[in-house]
Design a protein around this motif. Structure first.
Motif, PDB file in Angstrom:
ATOM      1  N   PRO A  55       0.826  -1.217   0.000  1.00 60.88           N
ATOM      2  CA  PRO A  55       0.000   0.000   0.000  1.00 60.88           C
ATOM      3  C   PRO A  55       0.859   1.265   0.000  1.00 60.88           C
ATOM      4  CG  PRO A  55      -0.572  -1.420   1.870  1.00 60.88           C
ATOM      5  CD  PRO A  55       0.575  -2.058   1.168  1.00 60.88           C
ATOM      6  N   ALA A  56       2.030   1.182   0.661  1.00 61.68           N
ATOM      7  CA  ALA A  56       2.895   2.370   0.712  1.00 61.68           C
ATOM      8  C   ALA A  56       3.430   2.690  -0.681  1.00 61.68           C
ATOM      9  CB  ALA A  56       4.050   2.126   1.683  1.00 61.68           C
ATOM     10  N   ALA A  57       3.895   1.648  -1.375  1.00 65.69           N
ATOM     11  CA  ALA A  57       4.449   1.869  -2.715  1.00 65.69           C
ATOM     12  C   ALA A  57       3.361   2.361  -3.667  1.00 65.69           C
ATOM     13  CB  ALA A  57       5.060   0.567  -3.235  1.00 65.69           C
ATOM     14  N   LEU A  58       2.177   1.758  -3.574  1.00 67.24           N
ATOM     15  CA  LEU A  58       1.092   2.151  -4.479  1.00 67.24           C
ATOM     16  C   LEU A  58       0.635   3.583  -4.205  1.00 67.24           C
ATOM     17  CD1 LEU A  58      -0.966  -1.162  -4.349  1.00 67.24           C
ATOM     18  CD2 LEU A  58       0.298  -0.288  -6.329  1.00 67.24           C
ATOM     19  N   ALA A  59       0.502   3.917  -2.916  1.00 61.74           N
ATOM     20  CA  ALA A  59       0.042   5.266  -2.574  1.00 61.74           C
ATOM     21  C   ALA A  59       1.033   6.300  -3.108  1.00 61.74           C
ATOM     22  CB  ALA A  59      -0.111   5.405  -1.068  1.00 61.74           C
ATOM     23  N   ALA A  60       2.324   6.024  -2.945  1.00 57.11           N
ATOM     24  CA  ALA A  60       3.322   6.987  -3.418  1.00 57.11           C
ATOM     25  C   ALA A  60       3.286   7.088  -4.945  1.00 57.11           C
ATOM     26  CB  ALA A  60       4.709   6.575  -2.937  1.00 57.11           C
ATOM     27  N   ALA A  61       3.142   5.941  -5.623  1.00 59.57           N
ATOM     28  CA  ALA A  61       3.115   5.948  -7.086  1.00 59.57           C
ATOM     29  C   ALA A  61       1.871   6.688  -7.583  1.00 59.57           C
ATOM     30  CB  ALA A  61       3.146   4.529  -7.627  1.00 59.57           C
ATOM     31  N   LEU A  62       0.749   6.502  -6.886  1.00 62.75           N
ATOM     32  CA  LEU A  62      -0.484   7.201  -7.286  1.00 62.75           C
ATOM     33  C   LEU A  62      -0.320   8.711  -7.150  1.00 62.75           C
ATOM     34  CD1 LEU A  62      -3.202   4.899  -5.677  1.00 62.75           C
ATOM     35  CD2 LEU A  62      -2.973   5.396  -8.122  1.00 62.75           C
ATOM     36  N   ARG A  63       0.517   9.106  -6.197  1.00 58.67           N
ATOM     37  CA  ARG A  63       0.779  10.545  -6.027  1.00 58.67           C
ATOM     38  C   ARG A  63       1.763  11.070  -7.048  1.00 58.67           C
ATOM     39  NH1 ARG A  63       1.321  11.270   0.411  1.00 58.67           N
ATOM     40  NH2 ARG A  63       3.404  10.493   0.041  1.00 58.67           N
ATOM     41  N   GLY A  64       2.307  10.162  -7.846  1.00 57.80           N
ATOM     42  CA  GLY A  64       3.211  10.599  -8.910  1.00 57.80           C
ATOM     43  C   GLY A  64       4.681  10.517  -8.569  1.00 57.80           C
ATOM     44  N   GLU A  65       5.010   9.921  -7.423  1.00 59.16           N
ATOM     45  CA  GLU A  65       6.435   9.794  -7.090  1.00 59.16           C
ATOM     46  C   GLU A  65       7.006   8.573  -7.809  1.00 59.16           C
ATOM     47  OE1 GLU A  65       7.647  10.383  -2.788  1.00 59.16           O
ATOM     48  OE2 GLU A  65       5.493  10.226  -2.551  1.00 59.16           O
ATOM     49  N   PRO A  66       8.198   8.679  -8.412  1.00 54.28           N
ATOM     50  CA  PRO A  66       8.825   7.474  -8.960  1.00 54.28           C
ATOM     51  C   PRO A  66       9.254   6.605  -7.772  1.00 54.28           C
ATOM     52  CG  PRO A  66       9.943   9.495  -9.685  1.00 54.28           C
ATOM     53  CD  PRO A  66       9.026   9.881  -8.588  1.00 54.28           C
ATOM     54  N   VAL A  67       8.745   5.377  -7.711  1.00 58.79           N
ATOM     55  CA  VAL A  67       8.989   4.531  -6.540  1.00 58.79           C
ATOM     56  C   VAL A  67       9.958   3.398  -6.886  1.00 58.79           C
ATOM     57  CG1 VAL A  67       7.929   3.023  -4.823  1.00 58.79           C
ATOM     58  CG2 VAL A  67       6.674   5.013  -5.670  1.00 58.79           C
ATOM     59  N   HIS A  68      10.977   3.246  -6.080  1.00 58.76           N
ATOM     60  CA  HIS A  68      11.865   2.087  -6.207  1.00 58.76           C
ATOM     61  C   HIS A  68      11.665   1.212  -4.985  1.00 58.76           C
ATOM     62  CE1 HIS A  68      14.994   4.403  -8.841  1.00 58.76           C
ATOM     63  NE2 HIS A  68      13.834   4.201  -9.444  1.00 58.76           N
ATOM     64  N   ASP A  90       5.994   3.160 -13.126  1.00 52.36           N
ATOM     65  CA  ASP A  90       5.615   3.859 -11.899  1.00 52.36           C
ATOM     66  C   ASP A  90       6.283   3.231 -10.684  1.00 52.36           C
ATOM     67  OD1 ASP A  90       3.660   5.635 -13.147  1.00 52.36           O
ATOM     68  OD2 ASP A  90       2.614   3.772 -13.599  1.00 52.36           O
ATOM     69  N   LEU A  91       6.341   1.905 -10.694  1.00 57.14           N
ATOM     70  CA  LEU A  91       6.970   1.183  -9.580  1.00 57.14           C
ATOM     71  C   LEU A  91       8.075   0.325 -10.145  1.00 57.14           C
ATOM     72  CD1 LEU A  91       3.539  -0.026  -8.378  1.00 57.14           C
ATOM     73  CD2 LEU A  91       5.036   1.198  -6.819  1.00 57.14           C
ATOM     74  N   PHE A 151      11.464   8.096  -4.507  1.00 54.35           N
ATOM     75  CA  PHE A 151      11.114   7.493  -3.223  1.00 54.35           C
ATOM     76  C   PHE A 151      11.594   6.045  -3.239  1.00 54.35           C
ATOM     77  CE2 PHE A 151       7.354   5.748  -0.532  1.00 54.35           C
ATOM     78  CZ  PHE A 151       8.084   5.856   0.634  1.00 54.35           C
ATOM     79  N   ALA A 152      12.393   5.679  -2.252  1.00 52.66           N
ATOM     80  CA  ALA A 152      12.846   4.291  -2.182  1.00 52.66           C
ATOM     81  C   ALA A 152      12.333   3.637  -0.914  1.00 52.66           C
ATOM     82  CB  ALA A 152      14.366   4.213  -2.189  1.00 52.66           C
ATOM     83  N   ILE A 153      11.817   2.420  -1.085  1.00 57.06           N
ATOM     84  CA  ILE A 153      11.473   1.597   0.075  1.00 57.06           C
ATOM     85  C   ILE A 153      12.470   0.447   0.048  1.00 57.06           C
ATOM     86  CG2 ILE A 153       9.726   0.135   1.135  1.00 57.06           C
ATOM     87  CD1 ILE A 153       7.590   1.761  -0.262  1.00 57.06           C
ATOM     88  N   VAL A 154      13.347   0.420   1.019  1.00 56.89           N
ATOM     89  CA  VAL A 154      14.421  -0.571   1.005  1.00 56.89           C
ATOM     90  C   VAL A 154      14.071  -1.722   1.943  1.00 56.89           C
ATOM     91  CG1 VAL A 154      16.880  -0.959   1.403  1.00 56.89           C
ATOM     92  CG2 VAL A 154      16.090   1.234   0.497  1.00 56.89           C
ATOM     93  N   ASP A 155      13.895  -2.903   1.372  1.00 57.08           N
ATOM     94  CA  ASP A 155      13.586  -4.073   2.184  1.00 57.08           C
ATOM     95  C   ASP A 155      14.902  -4.644   2.725  1.00 57.08           C
ATOM     96  OD1 ASP A 155      12.136  -6.012   3.386  1.00 57.08           O
ATOM     97  OD2 ASP A 155      11.598  -7.105   1.569  1.00 57.08           O
ATOM     98  N   GLU A 156      14.835  -5.358   3.818  1.00 54.88           N
ATOM     99  CA  GLU A 156      16.033  -5.913   4.467  1.00 54.88           C
ATOM    100  C   GLU A 156      17.059  -4.788   4.643  1.00 54.88           C
ATOM    101  OE1 GLU A 156      15.507  -8.707   5.550  1.00 54.88           O
ATOM    102  OE2 GLU A 156      14.169  -9.733   4.156  1.00 54.88           O
ATOM    103  N   ALA A 157      16.580  -3.691   5.209  1.00 58.60           N
ATOM    104  CA  ALA A 157      17.385  -2.478   5.260  1.00 58.60           C
ATOM    105  C   ALA A 157      18.675  -2.639   6.055  1.00 58.60           C
ATOM    106  CB  ALA A 157      16.556  -1.337   5.833  1.00 58.60           C
ATOM    107  N   ASP A 158      18.683  -3.507   7.057  1.00 60.82           N
ATOM    108  CA  ASP A 158      19.924  -3.635   7.832  1.00 60.82           C
ATOM    109  C   ASP A 158      21.020  -4.253   6.978  1.00 60.82           C
ATOM    110  OD1 ASP A 158      18.427  -6.026   7.892  1.00 60.82           O
ATOM    111  OD2 ASP A 158      19.633  -6.791   9.545  1.00 60.82           O
ATOM    112  N   SER A 159      20.630  -5.155   6.086  1.00 61.91           N
ATOM    113  CA  SER A 159      21.631  -5.773   5.224  1.00 61.91           C
ATOM    114  C   SER A 159      22.213  -4.740   4.252  1.00 61.91           C
ATOM    115  CB  SER A 159      20.970  -6.916   4.447  1.00 61.91           C
ATOM    116  OG  SER A 159      21.849  -7.441   3.515  1.00 61.91           O
ATOM    117  N   VAL A 160      21.328  -3.970   3.634  1.00 62.70           N
ATOM    118  CA  VAL A 160      21.775  -3.005   2.631  1.00 62.70           C
ATOM    119  C   VAL A 160      22.496  -1.815   3.278  1.00 62.70           C
ATOM    120  CG1 VAL A 160      21.000  -1.441   0.811  1.00 62.70           C
ATOM    121  CG2 VAL A 160      19.852  -3.636   1.120  1.00 62.70           C
TER     122      VAL A 160
END
Ligand SMILES: Nc1ncnc2c1ncn2[C@@H]1O[C@H](COP(=O)(O)OP(=O)(O)OP(=O)(O)O)[C@@H](O)[C@H]1O
Length: 659
Positions: free
Chosen positions: A145-158, A204-205, A254-263
């Motif tokens: 939902p976070a990625a979709l909401a941001a993309a709907l607002r027009g942010e390029p989402v990674h 978009d995503l 906008f980036a949502i980084v999964d497994e953020a501690d690793s990266v």
């Protein structure tokens, strides 16, 4: 991937601003300490959590209202609400409504309704925070939902994950829902050509691994050449000039980084280097000579090894001996500094880097295996001739020294996103560093269901052979009960060794490592079935979701065996986290050897003496001390990396050579 890595329909949305990115922050020592402290304290404040929980309850209360609407009405509403979130209207909370609509659509499309705790996580992500959610609680659904909401607002989402497999899996999962909303989904794979990559980023995503997105960014920066300042880059892509034309990314939105501690933490010790091949002519001869000279030197007398810091130093005697050995040689061998540097690299290649642990030989080349992810890193090479030295050691073709085109650390790269958020199962202890380095506040999200996983014990064996025998015996026992078992090993070599031991014991099993030929998804899908035995390196240590087969819950769920502790206890916990997901039953166990590298490398001398004592308490103390020593060392390396980065930045600011 068909259509150049694009999934879903709908034209890619235009970026908010062409090639947006954030400038590097200015900081000083006092700020840094304050940030670190704030990060630590904020992560423990319950305020954010309470606020998010209240809002998640409001969203859940809104859901029945939207459940009555038709899907096309929900889609139209989602677009309207997303636009409204961009304006502040007092007394209204369009974001809460938007998330309620998205939750309903998610349920209709994927059959899963986000739990209130996942909505809390989604909101925290949209606020640009680092979300800590226990393993198996459903970060993938939280991110949607976070990625979709941001993309709907027009942010390029990674949406950034640690490997191609997870990027592909998560991208494919969200695609039908994104498609319904008229959003396009791109998945970047390591093997893709530049046009397909650009197409995936134009969506978009975009689902991409951390290494891929960083290398693509570096390539863009090199392509930008002279127009490298952010303002000029933006201008160039605005007017569609030459510099703007060949770019792969649309900037860093906008980036949502999964497994953020690793990266953000584990992988942040090594900078990413984009290089081009240099002259290959005399390379082999040069490096082979280096190895020959290094083999003539004696450990202790001529050189000293520091396994912990992974460094080699030549003693005075060693330098003299080297000078004598190299007397008849020409070229670089006549220059003292060059000669010593090459031989130090040769000694490192011979004594510090091991085949099967640090690298494998595949496709006729040396490929680095990342310790944390257990995966081959095809784009990476060691620097300063070390890579070539290892190639020479293994007798494969020496590639010639590479010329560095650009380099960047993850610390600097991710800070450049206009908005950044992260998710991890194990991040609380790093809250200070997340805040200091990335400006991210950590929020801990509670569990949806209570944990039912149990740790059934840790056994320490005097020798590695003893450990493998015990593992095989245990696997035999569990397999007879029909319980699926996942056995985690730290290296490709160890996984293959264990595989042989299991073969000898007549135990059927599958192996998942950087060299496996079988498809990762197939092995993972089978790993939770009755009686399945799976040996895996860290490839399956993070993010892997092992679904339990029929009747397995009743037997007690998945059993995870850790065969060697990692340098960070977070990674151990990630492995254990493959069991007991979503409130399922599961058990974990450690069967290790006192000969393991963690202990030989990081245990203080006094405790090492106690290794013979065979006392469980001392063993636990030994593990804790070794892991915290290793973590301290790594933290120093990361800080050093940031310092080096800054130094280079200021010294090269005018040269325009470096990223
Ligand atoms: N709201 C939900 N409804 C139904 N199933 C869910 C829900 N949320 C998550 N799941 C399921 O729970 C499992 C675990 O989810 P996921 O793999 O995303 O966990 P994770 O938090 O990313 O774990 P890890 O920390 O190991 O990466 C998946 O099979 C997922 O489909």
């Amino acid at each position: 991937m068909p259509d150049g890595g694009r999934l879903g329909f709908g034209a890619p949305r235009r970026a908010v601003s062409p090639y947006a990115e954030r400038a590097d922050p200015i900081d000083n020592a006092v700020d840094r300490i304050a940030e670190r402290w704030l990060g630590w304290a904020e992560a423990r404040w319950p305020l954010h959590r309470r606020r998010l929980a209240r809002r998640a309850a409001r969203i859940a209360a809104l859901e029945p209202r939207y459940a009555a609407l038709r899907s096309h009405q929900l889609v139209a509403l989602a677009h309207t609400l997303a636009r409204q979130t961009l304006r502040h209207t007092p007394g209204r909370d369009p974001l809460a409504h938007l998330l309620a609509v998205l939750a309903e659509l998610l349920f209709r499309t994927l059959g899963k309704r986000p739990y209130p705790v996942q909505l809390m996580g989604a909101m925290a992500l949209l606020e640009g925070r680092l979300v800590e959610m226990a393993t198996g609680e459903g970060k993938t659904i939280t991110g949607m939902p976070a990625a979709l909401a941001a993309a709907l607002r027009g942010e390029p989402v990674h949406v950034v994950t640690v490997n191609d497999y997870l990027a592909g899996r998560d991208g494919a999962e969200i695609a039908p829902l994104a498609e319904r909303l008229g959003l396009s989904v791109g998945i970047v794979e390591t093997e893709m050509d530049p046009a397909a990559r650009a197409a995936a980023y134009a969506c978009d995503l975009t689902y991409v691994s951390n290494a891929n997105v960083t290398f693509d960014y570096l390539r863009d920066r090199v392509a930008l050449g002279q127009a490298r300042g952010p303002a000029r880059a933006r201008l160039a892509s605005l007017i569609g000039g030459r510099a703007g034309a060949g770019l792969t990314l649309r900037g860093l939105g906008f980036a949502i980084v999964d497994e953020a501690d690793s990266v953000f933490i584990d992988e942040a010790r090594t900078p990413l280097i984009l290089s081009s091949s240099g002259d290959e002519a005399d390379a082999a001869r040069l490096y082979n000579t280096g190895l020959r000279l290094a083999r003539a030197l004696r450990a202790g007398a001529d050189f000293e090894l520091d396994e912990m810091r992974r460094s080699v130093t030549l003693t005075e005697a060693g330098k003299e001996r080297l000078a004598a050995e190299a007397a008849g040689l020409d070229g670089q061998w006549r220059v003292r500094l060059a000669r010593e540097e090459l031989v130090v690299q040769a000694l490192s290649a011979l004594h510090l880097f091991e085949l099967g642990r640090d690298y494998i030989v595949d496709d006729g080349g040396v490929q680095i295996v990342d310790e944390y992810s257990g995966r081959v890193m095809p784009d990476r090479t060691w620097q300063g001739g070390l890579h070539q030295m290892i190639e020479a050691k293994e007798g494969v073709e020496v590639t010639g020294r590479k010329v560095t085109l650009a380099s960047i650390t993850y610390q600097r790269f991710f800070r450049r996103y206009v908005r950044l958020a992260g998710m991890t199962g194990t991040g609380m202890e790093l809250a200070g560093e997340f805040r200091e380095t990335y400006g991210l506040v950590t929020v801990r999200i509670p569990r949806h269901r209570p944990l039912r996983r149990r740790h059934v014990g840790s056994r320490f064996f005097q020798t590695a052979a003893g450990r493998w025998r015990a593992v095989a015996a245990r696997v035999g026992q569990l397999a007879a009960q029909g319980r699926p078992v996942l056995i985690g090993t730290r290296s490709v070599e160890a996984s293959e060794h264990l595989s042989r031991v299991l073969d000898e014991a007549g135990l059927a099993h599958r192996v998942l490592n950087a060299r496996s030929d079988e498809a990762e998804a197939d092995i993972v899908a089978a790993a939770g079935q009755r009686g399945a035995v799976t040996v895996a390196t860290n490839v399956a240590g993070r993010g892997t979701d092992i679904a339990l087969g029929e009747g397995v819950r009743e037997l007690g769920g998945l059993h995870v065996i850790l065969t060697e502790y990692h340098e960070s206890s977070r990674i151990d916990r990630q492995l254990y986290g493959r069991a007991g997901r979503q409130g399922d039953p599961g058990t974990t166990e450690a069967i290790v050897s006192r000969e393991d590298e963690l202990f030989t490398r990081y245990t203080p001398r006094l405790l090492r003496l106690a290794r013979a004592a065979r006392m469980p308490l001392l063993d636990t103390l030994m593990r804790r001390t070794a892991q915290s020593r290793a973590e301290r060392e790594h933290a120093i390396t990361r800080r050093e990396q940031v310092r080096l980065d800054k130094q280079l930045e200021s010294s090269m600011a005018f040269a325009g050579q470096r990223e």
